[in-house]
Design a protein around this motif. Sequence first.
Motif, PDB file in Angstrom:
ATOM      1  N   VAL A 132       0.967  -0.998   0.085  1.00 12.65           N
ATOM      2  CA  VAL A 132       0.139  -0.140  -0.138  1.00 12.65           C
ATOM      3  C   VAL A 132       0.828   1.332  -0.153  1.00 12.65           C
ATOM      4  CG1 VAL A 132      -1.686   1.374   1.433  1.00 12.65           C
ATOM      5  CG2 VAL A 132      -1.974  -1.020   1.183  1.00 12.65           C
ATOM      6  N   ARG A 133       0.659   2.167  -0.897  1.00 13.09           N
ATOM      7  CA  ARG A 133       1.389   3.201  -0.971  1.00 13.09           C
ATOM      8  C   ARG A 133       0.556   4.641  -1.000  1.00 13.09           C
ATOM      9  NH1 ARG A 133       2.047   4.787  -6.620  1.00 13.09           N
ATOM     10  NH2 ARG A 133       1.272   3.108  -8.066  1.00 13.09           N
ATOM     11  N   VAL A 188      -6.328 -10.440  -2.417  1.00 14.73           N
ATOM     12  CA  VAL A 188      -5.926 -10.110  -1.008  1.00 14.73           C
ATOM     13  C   VAL A 188      -6.969  -9.264  -0.435  1.00 14.73           C
ATOM     14  CG1 VAL A 188      -4.214  -8.814   0.385  1.00 14.73           C
ATOM     15  CG2 VAL A 188      -3.481 -10.202  -1.582  1.00 14.73           C
ATOM     16  N   SER A 189      -7.387  -9.640   0.798  1.00 11.75           N
ATOM     17  CA  SER A 189      -8.134  -8.753   1.386  1.00 11.75           C
ATOM     18  C   SER A 189      -7.383  -7.827   2.331  1.00 11.75           C
ATOM     19  CB  SER A 189      -9.180  -9.791   2.516  1.00 11.75           C
ATOM     20  OG  SER A 189      -9.793 -10.845   1.628  1.00 11.75           O
ATOM     21  N   ILE A 190      -7.999  -6.747   2.244  1.00  7.36           N
ATOM     22  CA  ILE A 190      -7.307  -5.444   3.162  1.00  7.36           C
ATOM     23  C   ILE A 190      -8.392  -4.640   3.843  1.00  7.36           C
ATOM     24  CG2 ILE A 190      -7.323  -3.901   1.043  1.00  7.36           C
ATOM     25  CD1 ILE A 190      -4.893  -2.885   2.234  1.00  7.36           C
ATOM     26  N   MET A 191      -8.009  -4.410   5.225  1.00  7.51           N
ATOM     27  CA  MET A 191      -8.962  -3.579   6.066  1.00  7.51           C
ATOM     28  C   MET A 191      -8.149  -2.255   6.546  1.00  7.51           C
ATOM     29  SD  MET A 191     -10.903  -4.789   9.685  1.00  7.51           S
ATOM     30  CE  MET A 191     -11.411  -6.114   8.722  1.00  7.51           C
ATOM     31  N   VAL A 192      -8.445  -1.195   6.216  1.00  4.68           N
ATOM     32  CA  VAL A 192      -7.895   0.209   6.391  1.00  4.68           C
ATOM     33  C   VAL A 192      -8.577   0.996   7.322  1.00  4.68           C
ATOM     34  CG1 VAL A 192      -6.805   1.980   5.243  1.00  4.68           C
ATOM     35  CG2 VAL A 192      -7.153   0.027   3.990  1.00  4.68           C
ATOM     36  N   ARG A 193      -8.093   1.650   8.216  1.00  2.00           N
ATOM     37  CA  ARG A 193      -8.686   2.624   8.957  1.00  2.00           C
ATOM     38  C   ARG A 193      -7.802   3.747   9.475  1.00  2.00           C
ATOM     39  NH1 ARG A 193     -11.226   0.102  12.983  1.00  2.00           N
ATOM     40  NH2 ARG A 193     -11.064  -1.804  12.085  1.00  2.00           N
ATOM     41  N   LEU A 194      -8.183   4.878   9.974  1.00  2.48           N
ATOM     42  CA  LEU A 194      -7.936   5.996  10.254  1.00  2.48           C
ATOM     43  C   LEU A 194      -7.363   5.853  11.838  1.00  2.48           C
ATOM     44  CD1 LEU A 194      -9.725   8.815   8.480  1.00  2.48           C
ATOM     45  CD2 LEU A 194      -7.400   8.059   7.754  1.00  2.48           C
ATOM     46  N   LEU A 209     -12.593   0.437   6.177  1.00  5.76           N
ATOM     47  CA  LEU A 209     -13.160  -0.050   4.899  1.00  5.76           C
ATOM     48  C   LEU A 209     -12.351  -1.358   4.671  1.00  5.76           C
ATOM     49  CD1 LEU A 209     -14.501   0.331   2.068  1.00  5.76           C
ATOM     50  CD2 LEU A 209     -12.480   1.536   1.278  1.00  5.76           C
ATOM     51  N   ALA A 210     -13.248  -2.266   4.224  1.00  2.00           N
ATOM     52  CA  ALA A 210     -12.649  -3.616   3.941  1.00  2.00           C
ATOM     53  C   ALA A 210     -12.906  -3.889   2.603  1.00  2.00           C
ATOM     54  CB  ALA A 210     -13.490  -4.738   4.992  1.00  2.00           C
ATOM     55  N   VAL A 211     -11.980  -4.308   1.811  1.00  2.93           N
ATOM     56  CA  VAL A 211     -12.212  -4.475   0.389  1.00  2.93           C
ATOM     57  C   VAL A 211     -11.228  -5.667  -0.119  1.00  2.93           C
ATOM     58  CG1 VAL A 211     -12.893  -2.123  -0.264  1.00  2.93           C
ATOM     59  CG2 VAL A 211     -10.409  -2.707  -0.204  1.00  2.93           C
ATOM     60  N   GLY A 242      -4.635  16.719   8.461  1.00  2.16           N
ATOM     61  CA  GLY A 242      -3.704  15.545   8.458  1.00  2.16           C
ATOM     62  C   GLY A 242      -4.247  14.269   8.822  1.00  2.16           C
ATOM     63  N   PHE A 243      -3.724  13.273   8.873  1.00  2.00           N
ATOM     64  CA  PHE A 243      -4.011  11.743   9.184  1.00  2.00           C
ATOM     65  C   PHE A 243      -3.018  11.098   9.443  1.00  2.00           C
ATOM     66  CE2 PHE A 243      -3.919  11.572   4.412  1.00  2.00           C
ATOM     67  CZ  PHE A 243      -3.061  10.551   4.296  1.00  2.00           C
ATOM     68  N   ARG A 244      -3.471   9.829   9.959  1.00  2.00           N
ATOM     69  CA  ARG A 244      -2.589   8.657  10.068  1.00  2.00           C
ATOM     70  C   ARG A 244      -3.582   7.314  10.052  1.00  2.00           C
ATOM     71  NH1 ARG A 244       2.756   9.408  12.444  1.00  2.00           N
ATOM     72  NH2 ARG A 244       3.145  11.648  13.446  1.00  2.00           N
ATOM     73  N   TYR A 245      -3.141   6.491   9.467  1.00  6.06           N
ATOM     74  CA  TYR A 245      -3.804   5.291   9.150  1.00  6.06           C
ATOM     75  C   TYR A 245      -2.992   4.013   9.332  1.00  6.06           C
ATOM     76  CZ  TYR A 245      -1.274   4.588   4.883  1.00  6.06           C
ATOM     77  OH  TYR A 245      -0.263   4.280   3.649  1.00  6.06           O
ATOM     78  N   ASN A 246      -3.556   2.931   9.380  1.00  5.54           N
ATOM     79  CA  ASN A 246      -3.010   1.495   9.348  1.00  5.54           C
ATOM     80  C   ASN A 246      -4.024   0.670   8.652  1.00  5.54           C
ATOM     81  OD1 ASN A 246      -4.906   0.555  11.259  1.00  5.54           O
ATOM     82  ND2 ASN A 246      -3.737   0.959  13.109  1.00  5.54           N
ATOM     83  N   TYR A 247      -3.306  -0.436   8.232  1.00  5.61           N
ATOM     84  CA  TYR A 247      -4.101  -1.513   7.551  1.00  5.61           C
ATOM     85  C   TYR A 247      -3.727  -2.892   7.812  1.00  5.61           C
ATOM     86  CZ  TYR A 247      -0.157  -2.113   4.203  1.00  5.61           C
ATOM     87  OH  TYR A 247       0.970  -2.234   3.707  1.00  5.61           O
ATOM     88  N   HIS A 248      -4.627  -3.701   7.711  1.00  5.66           N
ATOM     89  CA  HIS A 248      -4.247  -5.288   7.749  1.00  5.66           C
ATOM     90  C   HIS A 248      -4.715  -6.087   6.442  1.00  5.66           C
ATOM     91  CE1 HIS A 248      -4.870  -9.459   9.023  1.00  5.66           C
ATOM     92  NE2 HIS A 248      -3.723  -9.355   9.560  1.00  5.66           N
ATOM     93  N   HIS A 249      -3.824  -6.769   5.951  1.00  5.57           N
ATOM     94  CA  HIS A 249      -4.138  -7.438   4.900  1.00  5.57           C
ATOM     95  C   HIS A 249      -3.829  -9.167   5.080  1.00  5.57           C
ATOM     96  CE1 HIS A 249       0.307  -7.204   3.954  1.00  5.57           C
ATOM     97  NE2 HIS A 249       0.262  -8.053   3.175  1.00  5.57           N
ATOM     98  N   PHE A 250      -4.667  -9.857   4.255  1.00  6.11           N
ATOM     99  CA  PHE A 250      -4.398 -11.320   4.278  1.00  6.11           C
ATOM    100  C   PHE A 250      -4.640 -11.716   2.992  1.00  6.11           C
ATOM    101  CE2 PHE A 250      -4.953 -15.421   5.924  1.00  6.11           C
ATOM    102  CZ  PHE A 250      -4.145 -15.634   7.174  1.00  6.11           C
ATOM    103  N   VAL A 251      -4.057 -12.867   2.500  1.00  2.00           N
ATOM    104  CA  VAL A 251      -4.082 -13.525   1.192  1.00  2.00           C
ATOM    105  C   VAL A 251      -5.507 -14.320   1.264  1.00  2.00           C
ATOM    106  CG1 VAL A 251      -3.398 -15.318  -0.308  1.00  2.00           C
ATOM    107  CG2 VAL A 251      -1.876 -13.676   0.706  1.00  2.00           C
TER     108      VAL A 251
END
Length: 261
Positions: A10-11, A31-37, A51-53, A76-85
């Motif tokens: 993710v970039r 790949v399933s990914i969950m992104v949150r602020l 968001l989960a996509v 401004g913001f910060r975020y993280n994400y978790h992804h899984f195949v």
Amino acid sequence: MADIPYPFFVREVDVIDGKRLVAENEGFAPVSIMVRLTESRNVTASRPLPLAVVIPPRSTEVITTLTAASPQAPWGFRYNYHHFVGDFKAQPAGEWLYRIPVDPVQGTRISQGPGGPLTSHDNGFSRYAVDIPIPIGTPVLAARAGTVIDTRLGSNQGGMEPTYAGEANYVRVLHDDGTQALYWHLKQNGVQVRPGARVAEGQMLGLSGNTGYSSAPHLHFAVQVTRAKGDHFEAVSVPFVFKRSAAPGVVAPIAGLELWR
């Protein structure tokens, strides 16, 4: 072939008045990914977070675009994400009949599986898995047709210490309905297929071994799906059945089952 992490990234991309979060999936599986602020000030998103996509294989997709809600104020913001195949929304296509993933070996029984004492299959990702004791170097065969999505082949480490859990060589195959088959504890440099290869049922995937968290040479075989759990994804073991030439022809694998009689 070499052991490399699954190629997913993710970039952030600069756009007019904001930032775009872009997912790049260079692998051969969704790949399933969950992104949150985690922090935000004066921010609006083109697709609300969290968001989960699902990002399709070999694709690049915009997850969301973040801009200032009020252009006149600091933001401004910060975020993280978790992804899984895997696709967390995929639904298995009914009960599939799986080929036993080794050819007949005299006296081969399932040493660990449903219905018996569980020493290492006591978690969600291995609950319905089976262990099949076989000599090192036994050909391991595809139990179902699919696409190879991940492999590891370079480890020569194994033993009964939990520290060896991440040292197993393996092949992971994605089936057309989104389920995945895992072939674990393979021999060092014994993997015979590459990610992206399409394999037929019964095709040789590699050679069995004793790598990873293992007490003796065997094949660990499991069927899994990817599912969301809270703020992350995980692999979940699901039941399956074997087809065989001996009666009865269709069997639910359980501890102690003799596979070829």
